[in-house]
Design a protein around this motif. Structure first.
Motif, PDB file in Angstrom:
ATOM      1  N   MET A  50      25.938  22.336 -19.703  1.00  0.00           N
ATOM      2  CA  MET A  50      26.833  21.188 -19.933  1.00  0.00           C
ATOM      3  C   MET A  50      28.233  21.776 -20.132  1.00  0.00           C
ATOM      4  O   MET A  50      28.512  22.414 -21.145  1.00  0.00           O
TER       5      MET A  50
ATOM      6  N   GLY B 203      36.107  22.429 -22.730  1.00  0.00           N
ATOM      7  CA  GLY B 203      36.560  22.955 -24.017  1.00  0.00           C
ATOM      8  C   GLY B 203      36.399  24.475 -24.075  1.00  0.00           C
ATOM      9  O   GLY B 203      36.150  25.119 -23.047  1.00  0.00           O
ATOM     10  N   ILE B 204      36.509  25.009 -25.264  1.00  0.00           N
ATOM     11  CA  ILE B 204      36.431  26.471 -25.417  1.00  0.00           C
ATOM     12  C   ILE B 204      34.975  26.945 -25.439  1.00  0.00           C
ATOM     13  O   ILE B 204      34.637  28.005 -24.914  1.00  0.00           O
ATOM     14  N   ASP B 205      34.103  26.126 -26.038  1.00  0.00           N
ATOM     15  CA  ASP B 205      32.756  26.609 -26.345  1.00  0.00           C
ATOM     16  C   ASP B 205      31.803  26.676 -25.154  1.00  0.00           C
ATOM     17  O   ASP B 205      31.040  27.631 -25.007  1.00  0.00           O
ATOM     18  N   SER B 206      31.836  25.634 -24.307  1.00  0.00           N
ATOM     19  CA  SER B 206      30.801  25.593 -23.265  1.00  0.00           C
ATOM     20  C   SER B 206      30.947  26.685 -22.192  1.00  0.00           C
ATOM     21  O   SER B 206      29.933  27.213 -21.739  1.00  0.00           O
TER      22      SER B 206
ATOM     23  N   VAL C 236      27.127  21.033 -15.257  1.00  0.00           N
ATOM     24  CA  VAL C 236      27.157  19.570 -15.187  1.00  0.00           C
ATOM     25  C   VAL C 236      28.346  19.095 -16.018  1.00  0.00           C
ATOM     26  O   VAL C 236      28.469  19.458 -17.194  1.00  0.00           O
TER      27      VAL C 236
ATOM     28  N   PHE D 256      30.470  15.693 -17.278  1.00  0.00           N
ATOM     29  CA  PHE D 256      30.504  14.234 -17.413  1.00  0.00           C
ATOM     30  C   PHE D 256      31.962  13.805 -17.488  1.00  0.00           C
ATOM     31  O   PHE D 256      32.691  14.267 -18.366  1.00  0.00           O
TER      32      PHE D 256
ATOM     33  N   ARG E 155      25.898  11.034 -26.721  1.00  0.00           N
ATOM     34  CA  ARG E 155      25.293  12.343 -26.486  1.00  0.00           C
ATOM     35  C   ARG E 155      23.811  12.211 -26.134  1.00  0.00           C
ATOM     36  O   ARG E 155      23.283  12.982 -25.332  1.00  0.00           O
TER      37      ARG E 155
ATOM     38  N   GLU F 227      27.216  23.691 -28.165  1.00  0.00           N
ATOM     39  CA  GLU F 227      27.159  23.179 -29.542  1.00  0.00           C
ATOM     40  C   GLU F 227      27.067  24.323 -30.538  1.00  0.00           C
ATOM     41  O   GLU F 227      26.422  25.341 -30.285  1.00  0.00           O
TER      42      GLU F 227
ATOM     43  N   SER G 285      28.744  15.538 -34.462  1.00  0.00           N
ATOM     44  CA  SER G 285      27.553  15.480 -33.592  1.00  0.00           C
ATOM     45  C   SER G 285      26.800  16.810 -33.587  1.00  0.00           C
ATOM     46  O   SER G 285      25.813  16.957 -32.896  1.00  0.00           O
ATOM     47  N   GLN G 286      27.280  17.779 -34.347  1.00  0.00           N
ATOM     48  CA  GLN G 286      26.617  19.080 -34.341  1.00  0.00           C
ATOM     49  C   GLN G 286      26.066  19.483 -35.708  1.00  0.00           C
ATOM     50  O   GLN G 286      25.814  20.652 -35.969  1.00  0.00           O
TER      51      GLN G 286
ATOM     52  N   LYS H  98      34.020  29.694 -34.871  1.00  0.00           N
ATOM     53  CA  LYS H  98      34.952  29.343 -33.787  1.00  0.00           C
ATOM     54  C   LYS H  98      35.770  30.585 -33.366  1.00  0.00           C
ATOM     55  O   LYS H  98      36.002  30.804 -32.172  1.00  0.00           O
TER      56      LYS H  98
HETATM   57  P1  ATP Z   1      33.625  22.456 -26.085  1.00  0.00           P
HETATM   58  O1  ATP Z   1      34.652  23.312 -26.716  1.00  0.00           O
HETATM   59  O2  ATP Z   1      32.692  23.221 -25.207  1.00  0.00           O
HETATM   60  O3  ATP Z   1      34.217  21.215 -25.437  1.00  0.00           O
HETATM   61  P2  ATP Z   1      33.234  21.016 -28.484  1.00  0.00           P
HETATM   62  O4  ATP Z   1      33.289  21.796 -29.706  1.00  0.00           O
HETATM   63  O5  ATP Z   1      34.426  20.237 -28.054  1.00  0.00           O
HETATM   64  O6  ATP Z   1      32.743  21.933 -27.292  1.00  0.00           O
HETATM   65  P3  ATP Z   1      31.609  18.629 -28.203  1.00  0.00           P
HETATM   66  O7  ATP Z   1      32.689  17.927 -27.474  1.00  0.00           O
HETATM   67  O8  ATP Z   1      30.928  17.960 -29.315  1.00  0.00           O
HETATM   68  O9  ATP Z   1      32.007  20.060 -28.738  1.00  0.00           O
HETATM   69  O10 ATP Z   1      30.511  19.034 -27.168  1.00  0.00           O
HETATM   70  C1  ATP Z   1      29.461  19.894 -27.481  1.00  0.00           C
HETATM   71  C2  ATP Z   1      28.900  20.396 -26.183  1.00  0.00           C
HETATM   72  O11 ATP Z   1      28.450  19.321 -25.376  1.00  0.00           O
HETATM   73  C3  ATP Z   1      29.938  21.088 -25.333  1.00  0.00           C
HETATM   74  O12 ATP Z   1      30.078  22.439 -25.694  1.00  0.00           O
HETATM   75  C4  ATP Z   1      29.355  20.924 -23.963  1.00  0.00           C
HETATM   76  O13 ATP Z   1      28.340  21.864 -23.729  1.00  0.00           O
HETATM   77  C5  ATP Z   1      28.739  19.544 -24.044  1.00  0.00           C
HETATM   78  N1  ATP Z   1      29.708  18.527 -23.563  1.00  0.00           N
HETATM   79  C6  ATP Z   1      30.586  17.808 -24.267  1.00  0.00           C
HETATM   80  N2  ATP Z   1      31.328  17.030 -23.472  1.00  0.00           N
HETATM   81  C7  ATP Z   1      30.904  17.244 -22.218  1.00  0.00           C
HETATM   82  C8  ATP Z   1      31.293  16.774 -20.926  1.00  0.00           C
HETATM   83  N3  ATP Z   1      32.264  15.900 -20.781  1.00  0.00           N
HETATM   84  N4  ATP Z   1      30.642  17.241 -19.848  1.00  0.00           N
HETATM   85  C9  ATP Z   1      29.661  18.155 -19.991  1.00  0.00           C
HETATM   86  N5  ATP Z   1      29.264  18.644 -21.158  1.00  0.00           N
HETATM   87  C10 ATP Z   1      29.874  18.219 -22.263  1.00  0.00           C
END
Ligand code: ATP
Ligand code: MG
Length: 400
Positions: free
Chosen positions: A185, A189-192, A209, A211, A267, A290, A297-298, A323
């Protein structure tokens, strides 16, 4: 076997962690071989492998770019850039002198390994002989067998003699392709992206993937995700990106469901789609970015309620990292600067004031009953856009 006569240097890869996988050794080595071959397809190289090592013969001018590629191939723990010569005493001396003349040192040691037993001089004799030769040829140096500044390795093999003195650290992990497909997913962002990098490091093949909720999110946000895929594809051959139109589902959640549960339900919808996509693409796990406790949500309660819509393993490679630790990896893999570009993601567009930190499953179910999300999920899957992204991918325009 003699390979390319006019190439004087070779990259020498000895398998690290691979060698602990006894039964799968050949499979690991072959997967690594195919990764290396595919990543170096634009170079004039010759690659050979056996059970102990892989050799890449290359042209001198390509050293820096090839090294850059090798540094991103998982399954390589250390490697050396060795000079090669014929296994004759005269050639060995000449090459040894060339190799050490490029270095500044005052103490040295020579370690010799004679794999080719037909070579007439034994290692125990050869090391002092070559050491003596260096002492005579270079002024103001001496031998230090305990803490040498320069430790020169000489390996006499049947094909060539290999001379090197420095080991480079590779990416480690397992070669991509030693595990089957997982779906990442990828949010922008930074994490995924970091989660995707860590998944690939375990050998997992990744499809991403994303969204999106156009017009609430922009095409720039999509472009950003494509750029992240391009950067991640440096660690594998290519990444397929599946873009899911999430607008209608999201609008309905915000229309029908109570405010504080919107994120949790959103989610759960994403996870439901991921679950179906795993079946559609024959993927064995869901990966995401996550991190425990990072946002509402985490929390573990949220994760539990969200996760309950799927039986596919959900792997969260950065779950227990701070982080700052995640950001450090993001910088290392060069995704950080892209990730901090300020385009809104579908999760950030509709953030409620007080998202539920400890959501209850029965409330989710009650809220979800208020609209026909099943048909919307199937429609979103039918409308998916697929693109294949390699590190050379440039054309965003065709998608805009
Ligand atoms: P990230 O830095 O990766 O965006 P985040 O800390 O902003 O993570 P969330 O926005 O709560 O956290 O999302 C948690 C995880 O859910 C994300 O790391 C990603 O893997 C997935 N996710 C969130 N939004 C999307 C999206 N629009 N499309 C695909 N995956 C998503
Ligand atoms: Mg995010």
């Amino acid at each position: 076997m003699r390979v390319v006569r006019d190439m004087r240097k070779v990259i020498l890869i000895k398998y690290g962690e691979l060698s602990t996988k006894k039964g799968n050794r050949n499979y690991f080595i072959n997967t690594l071989f195919h990764q290396v071959k595919s990543k170096l397809k634009n170079y004039s190289v010759s690659i050979t492998r056996d059970r102990a090592k892989m050799l890449i013969f290359f042209e001198d001018k390509d050293l820096d770019s090839i090294k850059n590629i090798i540094d991103k191939i998982f399954g390589i723990h250390t490697y050396q850039i060795a000079s090669i010569c014929d296994s004759s005493l005269e050639d060995i001396k000449k090459t040894l002198l060339e190799v050490v003349s490029e270095e500044k040192f005052s103490t040295f040691k020579i370690e010799t390994k004679r794999s080719d037993k037909s070579f007439p001089i034994q290692s125990t004799e050869l090391s002092p002989m070559l050491g003596g030769f260096l002492l005579k040829s270079i002024p103001n140096i001496k031998v230090d067998v305990h803490h040498p500044e320069l430790l020169v390795h000489i390996e006499i093999r049947e094909d060539y003699t290999y001379i090197y003195h420095h080991s480079y650290t590779g990416s480690g992990g397992y070669p991509v392709g030693t595990q089957p497909l997982g779906l990442l997913m990828l949010s922008g962002g930074i994490d995924s992206p970091v989660a995707g990098y860590l998944a690939m490091k375990r050998g997992v093949v990744i499809d991403a993937v994303y969204f999106e909720a156009i017009p609430h999110t922009s095409l720039e946000a999509r472009e950003k995700v494509i750029t992240l895929c391009r950067k991640l594809s440096n660690y594998t051959d290519k990444i397929r990106l599946h873009i899911v139109n999430f607008t209608f589902i999201q609008e309905n959640i915000y229309k029908y469901c109570r405010d504080d549960y919107c994120i949790t339900i959103m989610r759960r919808m994403m996870y439901r789609i991921m679950d179906l996509l795993c079946k559609k693409y024959s993927a064995y796990a869901i990966f995401n970015g996550e991190s425990v406790g990072q946002v509402a949500s985490q929390t573990l309660t949220s994760m539990n309620v969200i996760n309950s819509v799927t039986n596919v393993p959900v792997i969260r490679p950065v779950a227990c990292l701070d982080k700052l630790e995640i950001m450090e990896i993001a910088r290392k893999i060069d995704t950080y600067e892209t990730s901090i570009l300020p385009y809104e993601d579908c999760c950030t567009v509709f953030v409620p004031k007080h998202p539920a930190i400890n959501p209850k499953l029965d409330i989710c179910l009650k809220e979800e009953d208020k609209f026909d999300y099943q048909s919307m999920i199937h429609k979103a899957i039918d409308d998916i856009i697929d693109i294949e992204i390699t590190s050379e991918y440039t054309s965003f325009e065709e998608l805009l």
